[in-house]
Design a protein around this motif. Structure first.
Motif, PDB file in Angstrom:
ATOM      1  N   PRO A 123       8.017   6.526   7.248  1.00 31.65           N
ATOM      2  CA  PRO A 123       7.854   6.632   8.704  1.00 31.65           C
ATOM      3  C   PRO A 123       6.406   6.766   9.169  1.00 31.65           C
ATOM      4  CG  PRO A 123       9.319   8.369   7.856  1.00 31.65           C
ATOM      5  CD  PRO A 123       8.884   7.551   6.701  1.00 31.65           C
ATOM      6  N   ALA A 124       5.557   7.401   8.369  1.00 31.07           N
ATOM      7  CA  ALA A 124       4.164   7.577   8.790  1.00 31.07           C
ATOM      8  C   ALA A 124       3.457   6.240   8.973  1.00 31.07           C
ATOM      9  CB  ALA A 124       3.409   8.444   7.783  1.00 31.07           C
ATOM     10  N   LEU A 173       6.082  -0.641  13.739  1.00 33.10           N
ATOM     11  CA  LEU A 173       7.047  -1.056  14.762  1.00 33.10           C
ATOM     12  C   LEU A 173       6.441  -0.936  16.157  1.00 33.10           C
ATOM     13  CD1 LEU A 173      10.373   0.518  13.449  1.00 33.10           C
ATOM     14  CD2 LEU A 173       9.785  -1.913  13.557  1.00 33.10           C
ATOM     15  N   SER A 174       5.650   0.096  16.384  1.00 34.15           N
ATOM     16  CA  SER A 174       5.000   0.269  17.686  1.00 34.15           C
ATOM     17  C   SER A 174       4.046  -0.877  17.982  1.00 34.15           C
ATOM     18  CB  SER A 174       4.244   1.595  17.731  1.00 34.15           C
ATOM     19  OG  SER A 174       5.143   2.670  17.650  1.00 34.15           O
ATOM     20  N   GLU A 175       3.383  -1.357  16.946  1.00 31.63           N
ATOM     21  CA  GLU A 175       2.470  -2.492  17.109  1.00 31.63           C
ATOM     22  C   GLU A 175       3.221  -3.737  17.582  1.00 31.63           C
ATOM     23  OE1 GLU A 175      -0.367  -5.171  14.224  1.00 31.63           O
ATOM     24  OE2 GLU A 175       0.040  -3.096  13.655  1.00 31.63           O
ATOM     25  N   TYR A 176       4.465  -3.859  17.166  1.00 30.14           N
ATOM     26  CA  TYR A 176       5.283  -5.008  17.540  1.00 30.14           C
ATOM     27  C   TYR A 176       6.303  -4.637  18.620  1.00 30.14           C
ATOM     28  CZ  TYR A 176       2.943  -7.566  13.969  1.00 30.14           C
ATOM     29  OH  TYR A 176       1.962  -8.182  13.247  1.00 30.14           O
ATOM     30  N   ARG A 177       5.996  -3.606  19.373  1.00 26.90           N
ATOM     31  CA  ARG A 177       6.886  -3.141  20.445  1.00 26.90           C
ATOM     32  C   ARG A 177       7.201  -4.261  21.433  1.00 26.90           C
ATOM     33  NH1 ARG A 177       7.790   2.050  23.030  1.00 26.90           N
ATOM     34  NH2 ARG A 177       9.400   1.681  24.544  1.00 26.90           N
ATOM     35  N   ALA A 178       6.201  -5.027  21.810  1.00 27.67           N
ATOM     36  CA  ALA A 178       6.423  -6.108  22.774  1.00 27.67           C
ATOM     37  C   ALA A 178       7.445  -7.107  22.245  1.00 27.67           C
ATOM     38  CB  ALA A 178       5.116  -6.809  23.105  1.00 27.67           C
ATOM     39  N   ALA A 179       7.344  -7.450  20.970  1.00 35.87           N
ATOM     40  CA  ALA A 179       8.304  -8.383  20.374  1.00 35.87           C
ATOM     41  C   ALA A 179       9.707  -7.778  20.372  1.00 35.87           C
ATOM     42  CB  ALA A 179       7.873  -8.731  18.946  1.00 35.87           C
ATOM     43  N   LEU A 180       9.805  -6.504  20.030  1.00 35.83           N
ATOM     44  CA  LEU A 180      11.102  -5.828  20.053  1.00 35.83           C
ATOM     45  C   LEU A 180      11.702  -5.834  21.455  1.00 35.83           C
ATOM     46  CD1 LEU A 180      10.177  -2.803  17.791  1.00 35.83           C
ATOM     47  CD2 LEU A 180      11.864  -4.577  17.246  1.00 35.83           C
ATOM     48  N   ASP A 225       0.820  -1.226   0.000  1.00 34.32           N
ATOM     49  CA  ASP A 225       0.000   0.000   0.000  1.00 34.32           C
ATOM     50  C   ASP A 225       0.847   1.267   0.000  1.00 34.32           C
ATOM     51  OD1 ASP A 225      -2.239  -1.606   0.051  1.00 34.32           O
ATOM     52  OD2 ASP A 225      -2.704  -1.221   2.173  1.00 34.32           O
ATOM     53  N   HIS A 226       2.068   1.159   0.467  1.00 34.23           N
ATOM     54  CA  HIS A 226       2.968   2.312   0.523  1.00 34.23           C
ATOM     55  C   HIS A 226       4.055   2.246  -0.551  1.00 34.23           C
ATOM     56  CE1 HIS A 226       0.860   2.803   4.280  1.00 34.23           C
ATOM     57  NE2 HIS A 226       1.182   4.065   4.163  1.00 34.23           N
TER      58      HIS A 226
END
Length: 144
Positions: free
Chosen positions: A63-64, A70-77, A38-39
């Motif tokens: 980045p948008a 990345l924030s959605e996968y913050r826990a994994a990070l 999509d991007h």
């Protein structure tokens, strides 16, 4: 022993932390791939879309959309960051920098990060629940 592996210990495939080896992971992978498309970004076909280096490249290019991903996968990070710290890997500093750039605070412990990866972020309980249902104007039932 390799620094990175394909288990939940030190895996670079972020959906593995949240979805494990399940059908749900397939849907997550398809969603990430669709977001890339999509991007206007087409990552290599020979790599899964949740591969951390790809996700970081996407965040740098778009980045948008990439930072929220990345924030959605913050826990994994965070789980990976704690594992790399325990392994005394220099890559832990890189994960620390990535997590520091994301909105919100880091979990205080590996256990808290694992809970977040398994259960997701806390659900919001703000709403109209304490208010009683109102009858609809036409008498056809309740409305909120």
């Amino acid at each position: 022993m390799a620094t990175f592996d394909r288990s939940r210990r030190r895996c670079l495939y972020l959906t593995y932390y949240t979805d494990g080896d399940t059908r749900r992971r397939g849907a997550s992978l398809a969603r990430v791939k669709s977001l890339y498309r999509d991007h206007g970004w087409l990552p290599p076909e020979d790599e899964l879309p949740d591969y951390l280096p790809l996700m970081l490249e996407f965040a740098a290019r778009a980045p948008a959309a990439g930072v929220p991903l990345l924030s959605e996968y913050r826990a994994a990070l965070e789980v990976l960051r704690f594992a790399l710290l325990a392994y005394r890997s220099p890559y832990a500093d890189l994960l620390q920098a990535v997590c520091h750039c994301l909105p919100g605070a880091s979990p205080a412990s590996r256990e808290a990060a694992l809970r977040l990866a398994r259960n997701g972020p806390p659900a919001e309980s703000v709403g109209l629940e304490p208010f009683p249902a109102q009858p609809a104007p036409n008498g056809q039932g309740a409305r909120r």
